[in-house]
Design a protein around this motif. Structure first.
Motif, short mmCIF file in Angstrom:
data_model
loop_
_atom_site.label_atom_id
_atom_site.label_comp_id
_atom_site.label_asym_id
_atom_site.label_seq_id
_atom_site.Cartn_x
_atom_site.Cartn_y
_atom_site.Cartn_z
N PRO A 93 0.83 -1.21 0.00
CA PRO A 93 0.00 0.00 0.00
C PRO A 93 0.87 1.26 0.00
CG PRO A 93 -0.87 -1.61 1.56
CD PRO A 93 0.46 -2.14 1.08
N ASP B 78 -4.60 0.36 -1.49
CA ASP B 78 -4.72 -0.85 -0.67
C ASP B 78 -3.74 -1.94 -1.09
OD1 ASP B 78 -5.82 -1.61 -3.06
OD2 ASP B 78 -7.74 -2.28 -2.24
N GLN C 89 -3.08 -10.40 2.13
CA GLN C 89 -3.83 -10.09 0.90
C GLN C 89 -4.45 -11.32 0.25
OE1 GLN C 89 -0.76 -8.09 -1.38
NE2 GLN C 89 -1.32 -6.08 -0.58
#
Length: 282
Positions: A193, A218, A248
């Motif tokens: 990010p 993000d 993630q």
């Protein structure tokens, strides 16, 4: 005169005081003496010549100031091979070797064994993934893409040095590939990010290309773009694989499920217990 043992002891203390990895001293001394680890350890009492000692101490000090060891030696070892690295490419990480392992296993179990296969490595950087796949899986024809011509120059040199036949194309992500189809598409894209870049060690943020690190607000921007474009390029059966940042996994898996509703999507943890890879068998 200073012995190997004394040089290593000095480097260990110096790097520890600078809050750096003390093992970097051994790597740098091996580089300057052109020795492997076993030879170095067997020659602890050998004297280090003045010129070599001076160069070694200079590099230790540079590393203490944040310069990556790999930029001082000029290379990183990946999957048993040497890859040139510089400020234009991301230094290959050990975790990415696990991505290669996962790909090899799935290529052999999911894709046809009796025909040539086409693979694409998106955002190839140093070429480590593309070159390793080409050398490890002889039925693959591999193409690597990158938006930076400077990175592609490094990748081409690495392919030549390692004897790999890989085609490198300049362009943004999948753009150079449209009109073709691939049995395997792999990418280790930027996934940090944007606001977290400043939190990285200066060894990384000040010396590796930000374009290879920053993945948007993000960290998922490049996965979204890849998943939007990959269905037009993917053969069936096919295999898609991503390296990801810790935490993630499910978000990236969902993107792949939406792109390939029929796919078997799997999040895989690395040796450190972090979600690190996502595979889609299509």
């Amino acid at each position: 005169m200073t012995t190997v043992f004394e040089a290593l002891k000095w480097a260990s203390l110096f790097l520890t005081d600078a809050d750096r990895d003390e093992n970097a001293g051994e790597w740098l001394l091996r580089h300057h003496l052109q020795m492997n680890r076993s030879s170095l350890l067997a020659n602890f009492r050998m004297e280090v010549s003045g010129d070599i000692l001076e160069a070694f101490q200079s590099d230790v000090k540079k590393h203490s100031e944040g310069v990556p060891v790999q930029h001082l030696t000029g290379y990183e070892e990946f999957y048993g091979r040497k890859f040139e690295v510089n400020k234009e490419v991301l230094i290959p990480r050990p975790e990415t070797e696990e991505l290669i392992e996962g790909l090899k296993k799935r290529v052999q179990s999911h894709l046809p064994e009796d025909k040539p296969l086409a693979a694409a490595d998106i955002g190839t950087g140093s070429g480590a993934i593309a070159i390793t796949l080409a050398l490890e899986l002889k039925n693959l024809t591999v193409t690597g893409t990158d938006i930076a011509e400077q990175s592609l120059e490094v990748a081409a040199r690495n392919a030549a040095a390692n004897g790999a036949d890989v085609q490198f194309l300049h362009g943004d992500l999948l753009e150079p590939l449209f009109g073709q189809t691939f049995d395997l598409i792999v990418s280790n894209p930027p996934y940090i990010p944007d606001e977290d870049i400043v939190k990285l060690s200066e060894v990384v943020k000040d010396h590796e290309p930000v374009r290879a690190l920053a993945g948007g607000k993000d960290g998922l921007d490049f996965y979204r773009r890849l998943c939007a474009g990959m269905p037009a390029l993917m053969s069936k059966p096919g295999l898609a694989a991503f390296e990801i940042g810790a935490g993630q996994g499910e978000a990236v898996a969902d993107l792949l499920r939406k792109a390939f509703p029929e796919a078997k999507v799997e999040v895989v943890w690395d040796i450190n217990g972090k979600d690190r890879m996502v595979f889609a068998e299509i």
